[in-house]
Each structure stands twice: as structure tokens, then as C-alpha cells.
Design a protein around this motif. Structure first.
Motif: not given
Length: 117
Positions: A84-89
Motif C-alpha cells: 500500500h502507499d507509504a504515509h508519513l508518520y
């Protein structure tokens, strides 16, 4: 089905481009969801596949094992590996960073707010 997380630590600047351009307006279109940059899943999977191909070239991995995970182009069957798309944490905030505890909740708030991208 097994699932897991892939933590990516950036050690230099990154432009999460979509690969699209808007002629005469923008030279790189940034991949984002409600204004937050994302790394598209197809770019992550492509990068992992390229590393796998290098391992095959070096004799550390068999090609059939690589294709068992990533699938083979042109087949009707999808690959067993789903990314899945990588999101900022972690979001930059001046000289420090703010940790995002619950990305789906942040995206919901951004979607429902009047904030503009």
C-alpha cells in the motif's frame, strides 16, 4: 495472510513524484493525499523488485522464488505481495518532528476540514 510494516527512514530529501507532468505549468506532480505527501505503492514495489533482481543476478536468490512473491508481468493472476502507499508518520515542525499516532484519523480530519492542499 501475513501482514507487516515497512519503516522507511529518509536520509536525504525526497520528491514523491507521480510521474505525471502538467505541460507548461508544473514540471513534477507530487503524489499526495489531502496535501500530505505519499510514496505510491507501485514505486515501493518496483524498488523492492529491482533489489530482488539484483539478488538473482548475484546468485543469492532463485528467479522462481522472486516471481513467486512478485508475480510475473503479463499474467492474469495478481501477485501475492500486496503493498500500500507509504504515509508519513512523523511530520516536520520547525527544528523538531510531530509523531502522527493514527494516520487514518489524520486523513479523515483533513478530508472533512476546510484546509486546502
Amino acid at each position: 495472510m501475513k501482514s507487516g510494516w515497512l519503516d522507511i527512514e529518509l536520509r536525504s530529501e525526497l520528491t514523491t513524484g507521480t510521474g505525471d507532468t502538467l505541460n507548461g505549468l508544473v514540471d513534477i506532480d507530487i503524489a499526495h493525499v489531502h496535501g500530505l505527501p505519499v510514496i505510491p505503492a507501485k514505486r515501493l514495489k518496483g524498488a523492492l523488485l529491482e533489489v530482488g533482481k539484483e539478488l538473482v543476478d548475484w546468485g543469492l536468490l532463485k528467479a522462481r522464488d522472486l516471481y513467486a512473491v512478485f508475480g510475473k508481468a503479463g499474467l492474469d493472476v495478481s501477485s501475492p505481495l500486496q503493498i500500500h502507499d507509504a504515509h508519513l508518520y512523523q511530520l516536520p515542525d520547525g527544528s523538531s518532528t510531530q509523531v502522527v499516532e493514527h494516520v487514518p484519523e489524520l486523513l479523515r480530519q483533513l478530508r472533512e476540514s476546510e484546509w486546502q492542499e
